[in-house]
Design a protein around this motif. Sequence first.
Motif, PDB file in Angstrom:
ATOM      1  N   SER B 392       5.706  19.961  -3.927  1.00 54.66           N
ATOM      2  CA  SER B 392       5.066  19.214  -2.853  1.00 54.66           C
ATOM      3  C   SER B 392       5.920  19.286  -1.607  1.00 54.66           C
ATOM      4  CB  SER B 392       4.836  17.766  -3.274  1.00 54.66           C
ATOM      5  OG  SER B 392       6.049  17.163  -3.613  1.00 54.66           O
ATOM      6  N   PHE B 393       5.240  19.199  -0.483  1.00 56.88           N
ATOM      7  CA  PHE B 393       5.849  19.354   0.821  1.00 56.88           C
ATOM      8  C   PHE B 393       5.618  18.038   1.525  1.00 56.88           C
ATOM      9  CE2 PHE B 393       7.919  21.804   3.685  1.00 56.88           C
ATOM     10  CZ  PHE B 393       7.237  22.201   4.826  1.00 56.88           C
ATOM     11  N   SER B 394       6.692  17.232   1.684  1.00 56.86           N
ATOM     12  CA  SER B 394       6.458  15.861   2.146  1.00 56.86           C
ATOM     13  C   SER B 394       6.079  15.769   3.602  1.00 56.86           C
ATOM     14  CB  SER B 394       7.675  14.994   1.859  1.00 56.86           C
ATOM     15  OG  SER B 394       8.851  15.737   2.070  1.00 56.86           O
ATOM     16  N   PHE B 395       6.573  16.670   4.460  1.00 60.45           N
ATOM     17  CA  PHE B 395       6.179  16.608   5.865  1.00 60.45           C
ATOM     18  C   PHE B 395       5.817  17.994   6.341  1.00 60.45           C
ATOM     19  CE2 PHE B 395       7.454  17.097  10.361  1.00 60.45           C
ATOM     20  CZ  PHE B 395       6.512  16.257  10.925  1.00 60.45           C
ATOM     21  N   SER B 396       4.662  18.128   6.942  1.00 64.24           N
ATOM     22  CA  SER B 396       4.267  19.473   7.341  1.00 64.24           C
ATOM     23  C   SER B 396       3.564  19.458   8.684  1.00 64.24           C
ATOM     24  CB  SER B 396       3.336  20.058   6.286  1.00 64.24           C
ATOM     25  OG  SER B 396       2.579  21.075   6.832  1.00 64.24           O
ATOM     26  N   LEU B 397       4.020  20.290   9.575  1.00 62.50           N
ATOM     27  CA  LEU B 397       3.378  20.423  10.880  1.00 62.50           C
ATOM     28  C   LEU B 397       2.426  21.600  10.873  1.00 62.50           C
ATOM     29  CD1 LEU B 397       3.664  18.956  13.559  1.00 62.50           C
ATOM     30  CD2 LEU B 397       5.261  20.690  14.281  1.00 62.50           C
ATOM     31  N   PHE B 398       2.719  22.575  10.029  1.00 64.68           N
ATOM     32  CA  PHE B 398       1.944  23.796  10.043  1.00 64.68           C
ATOM     33  C   PHE B 398       1.083  23.960   8.806  1.00 64.68           C
ATOM     34  CE2 PHE B 398       3.736  25.331  13.812  1.00 64.68           C
ATOM     35  CZ  PHE B 398       5.076  24.997  13.816  1.00 64.68           C
ATOM     36  N   SER B 399       0.810  22.870   8.102  1.00 63.51           N
ATOM     37  CA  SER B 399       0.030  23.025   6.877  1.00 63.51           C
ATOM     38  C   SER B 399      -1.411  23.322   7.217  1.00 63.51           C
ATOM     39  CB  SER B 399       0.118  21.772   6.031  1.00 63.51           C
ATOM     40  OG  SER B 399      -0.640  20.747   6.594  1.00 63.51           O
ATOM     41  N   VAL B 400      -1.901  24.427   6.646  1.00 67.66           N
ATOM     42  CA  VAL B 400      -3.301  24.764   6.869  1.00 67.66           C
ATOM     43  C   VAL B 400      -4.128  24.272   5.684  1.00 67.66           C
ATOM     44  CG1 VAL B 400      -4.857  26.666   7.365  1.00 67.66           C
ATOM     45  CG2 VAL B 400      -2.488  26.801   8.087  1.00 67.66           C
ATOM     46  N   ILE B 401      -3.439  24.079   4.566  1.00 66.26           N
ATOM     47  CA  ILE B 401      -4.132  23.657   3.361  1.00 66.26           C
ATOM     48  C   ILE B 401      -4.366  22.171   3.440  1.00 66.26           C
ATOM     49  CG2 ILE B 401      -4.031  23.552   0.856  1.00 66.26           C
ATOM     50  CD1 ILE B 401      -1.929  25.891   1.191  1.00 66.26           C
ATOM     51  N   SER B 402      -5.521  21.768   3.885  1.00 70.69           N
ATOM     52  CA  SER B 402      -5.786  20.348   4.034  1.00 70.69           C
ATOM     53  C   SER B 402      -7.280  20.120   3.922  1.00 70.69           C
ATOM     54  CB  SER B 402      -5.278  19.904   5.397  1.00 70.69           C
ATOM     55  OG  SER B 402      -5.912  18.720   5.786  1.00 70.69           O
ATOM     56  N   LEU B 403      -7.672  19.036   3.345  1.00 73.57           N
ATOM     57  CA  LEU B 403      -9.093  18.767   3.181  1.00 73.57           C
ATOM     58  C   LEU B 403      -9.625  17.825   4.260  1.00 73.57           C
ATOM     59  CD1 LEU B 403      -9.397  18.316  -0.661  1.00 73.57           C
ATOM     60  CD2 LEU B 403     -10.132  20.240   0.692  1.00 73.57           C
ATOM     61  N   SER B 404      -8.736  17.185   5.028  1.00 74.40           N
ATOM     62  CA  SER B 404      -9.220  16.181   5.969  1.00 74.40           C
ATOM     63  C   SER B 404      -9.497  16.795   7.336  1.00 74.40           C
ATOM     64  CB  SER B 404      -8.179  15.066   6.061  1.00 74.40           C
ATOM     65  OG  SER B 404      -8.008  14.653   7.382  1.00 74.40           O
ATOM     66  N   PRO B 405     -10.687  16.593   7.898  1.00 75.51           N
ATOM     67  CA  PRO B 405     -11.028  17.212   9.197  1.00 75.51           C
ATOM     68  C   PRO B 405     -10.177  16.699  10.348  1.00 75.51           C
ATOM     69  CG  PRO B 405     -12.838  15.835   8.413  1.00 75.51           C
ATOM     70  CD  PRO B 405     -11.828  15.838   7.336  1.00 75.51           C
ATOM     71  N   GLU B 406      -9.745  15.413  10.268  1.00 80.98           N
ATOM     72  CA  GLU B 406      -8.934  14.871  11.378  1.00 80.98           C
ATOM     73  C   GLU B 406      -7.619  15.620  11.494  1.00 80.98           C
ATOM     74  OE1 GLU B 406     -11.198  12.763   9.044  1.00 80.98           O
ATOM     75  OE2 GLU B 406      -9.217  11.935   8.671  1.00 80.98           O
ATOM     76  N   VAL B 407      -6.994  15.916  10.342  1.00 80.15           N
ATOM     77  CA  VAL B 407      -5.706  16.615  10.365  1.00 80.15           C
ATOM     78  C   VAL B 407      -5.890  18.019  10.925  1.00 80.15           C
ATOM     79  CG1 VAL B 407      -3.742  17.328   8.950  1.00 80.15           C
ATOM     80  CG2 VAL B 407      -4.979  15.259   8.380  1.00 80.15           C
ATOM     81  N   LEU B 408      -6.992  18.689  10.528  1.00 83.58           N
ATOM     82  CA  LEU B 408      -7.287  20.032  11.035  1.00 83.58           C
ATOM     83  C   LEU B 408      -7.465  20.001  12.544  1.00 83.58           C
ATOM     84  CD1 LEU B 408      -9.746  21.706   8.498  1.00 83.58           C
ATOM     85  CD2 LEU B 408      -7.682  22.710   9.407  1.00 83.58           C
ATOM     86  N   LEU B 409      -8.142  18.955  13.030  1.00 82.36           N
ATOM     87  CA  LEU B 409      -8.404  18.839  14.460  1.00 82.36           C
ATOM     88  C   LEU B 409      -7.104  18.685  15.227  1.00 82.36           C
ATOM     89  CD1 LEU B 409     -10.856  18.717  16.344  1.00 82.36           C
ATOM     90  CD2 LEU B 409     -10.729  16.230  16.255  1.00 82.36           C
ATOM     91  N   THR B 410      -6.194  17.822  14.726  1.00 82.74           N
ATOM     92  CA  THR B 410      -4.911  17.633  15.409  1.00 82.74           C
ATOM     93  C   THR B 410      -4.110  18.935  15.426  1.00 82.74           C
ATOM     94  OG1 THR B 410      -4.235  16.593  13.333  1.00 82.74           O
ATOM     95  CG2 THR B 410      -4.435  15.176  15.258  1.00 82.74           C
ATOM     96  N   HIS B 411      -4.196  19.699  14.308  1.00 82.79           N
ATOM     97  CA  HIS B 411      -3.499  20.995  14.274  1.00 82.79           C
ATOM     98  C   HIS B 411      -4.046  21.920  15.351  1.00 82.79           C
ATOM     99  CE1 HIS B 411      -1.219  19.787  10.982  1.00 82.79           C
ATOM    100  NE2 HIS B 411      -1.957  20.198   9.981  1.00 82.79           N
ATOM    101  N   CYS B 412      -5.409  21.968  15.455  1.00 86.24           N
ATOM    102  CA  CYS B 412      -6.033  22.860  16.456  1.00 86.24           C
ATOM    103  C   CYS B 412      -5.611  22.476  17.855  1.00 86.24           C
ATOM    104  CB  CYS B 412      -7.563  22.785  16.329  1.00 86.24           C
ATOM    105  SG  CYS B 412      -8.153  23.529  14.821  1.00 86.24           S
ATOM    106  N   VAL B 413      -5.619  21.167  18.130  1.00 81.21           N
ATOM    107  CA  VAL B 413      -5.222  20.675  19.453  1.00 81.21           C
ATOM    108  C   VAL B 413      -3.786  21.069  19.751  1.00 81.21           C
ATOM    109  CG1 VAL B 413      -4.734  18.553  20.712  1.00 81.21           C
ATOM    110  CG2 VAL B 413      -6.877  18.784  19.471  1.00 81.21           C
TER     111      VAL B 413
END
Lengths: 73, 424
Positions: B392-413
């Motif tokens: 497990s990776f406790s903190f990730s800024l570049f994680s693409v593997i995610s199921l939550s749309p909000e996290v994906l949106l923040t990554h895109c921004v």
Amino acid sequence: MSVKMGSSSTSVIQAQKLVDQLRVEATMERFKISLTATDLVRYCQEHKRSDPLITGIAASSNPFKDKKSCVLL
Amino acid sequence: MCIILCIIFCIILCIIMCIIVITKMCIIMCIVLCIILSMATQELQINESLAHLKTESESLKTKLEEERAKLHDVELHQVAEKVEGLGQFVMKTRRTLKGHGNKVLCMDWCKDKRRIVSSSQDGKVIVWDAFTTNKEHAVTMPCTWVMACAYAPSGCAVACGGLDNKCSVYPLSLDKNENLAAKKKSVAMHTNYLSACSFTNSDMQILTSSGDGTCALWDVESGQLLQSFHGHAADVLCLDLAPSETGNTFVSGGCDKKANVWDMRSGQCIQSFETHESDINSVRYYPSGDAFASGSDDATCRLYDLRADREVAIYSKESIIFGVSSVDFSLSGRLLFGGYNDYTINVWDVLKGTRVSILFGHENRVSTLRVSPDGTAFCTGSWDHTLRVSSSFSFSLFSVISLSPEVLLTHCVFFFFFFLQIWA
């Protein structure tokens, strides 16, 4: 005829084994799911803190940590 | 009834003829008729007893179903409602072990939490150091498709087997130049391929399962069969030993869609579960020993409670249509990892029955999955010739593997502003 007899006697043996097995299973003591499920939940909760995959490991103590070297641009 | 009447008629005719004319022909005819009579009555008896046994087995089965249904008062996820959710899960591949020339079929961890043994289709068995990714030992088996491998509890030997119908134990020596194949010891002999093997609590005994439908317990030193377990109607594909605190039982799963729990001392099958719709590829005990999970070609994983004697949870999704090749629990039993034939690993919340994460990375089907003995990481082997160790990776800024749309949106921004800065 003797071959047919042989196969029917083996099917009797098989059927007898099945009945014996079912009899053994019928005598088993079973518990309600409400009891056993609470035990499963309790086990999870008790061991949650010691599960590194749930709580995560600090990077310093993680044996699989990637060794990254600093690059000065 | 007609048969009995015919027989009686024949006997009477025979006796009358004997009384009238005592000749050799008559006597021979009498003897022949007597033989036919005895065979017919035997056949009748067998049919009667078969019918009687069938009705008894049917009534016992319905009685068992009734008993099991009485206990189904609540669902597992209902009991687990008050348990807090797991939140976002990110796993990262830490090590990729490359070296096998063909599909990786099986792997096992050593108790020292860093060594791994893996076997592949080309007959190679390799012992790796997972921390450094170095290969410590390599053995070439005389057969292909080495479907089973296991590490001894002491860490001093490995067992493997496959299409050669045998389980061979190789003692590992510290001397790298030593030819391991020379020290090989054949332990188990089956009449079909070896599908799984596991050492019991000591180096001295091995439990094997085979395509011939049986499981067997062997003594390593003498190669003697200590106990055999018959009951599966088809190939046995997997087995798992109960955690040591709970005693001498093990569970096996096979192509007959049944998972059987066995007593190792008596050889008796003590419980049987048949709810899967296809071959069971993998079984694994829950860490407390009171339940076990199974993964099958019907694309579901199921949790069976041993004390309630029934299935208590199904882990499936309509979007998952590929079979599960292997399952394992995390240390606390809260997470169930499943390796699927669609190249992914799905992580399920055992108590709530929901999927918490999906991992990508392998380029072919995941064939084997094991969590390390201390629970810090898990290793997966795949048909893409590699093994991956992930944790497990406790903190990730570049994680693409995610199921939550909000996290994906923040990554895109984040990326958008990042690139904007570069171009500006």
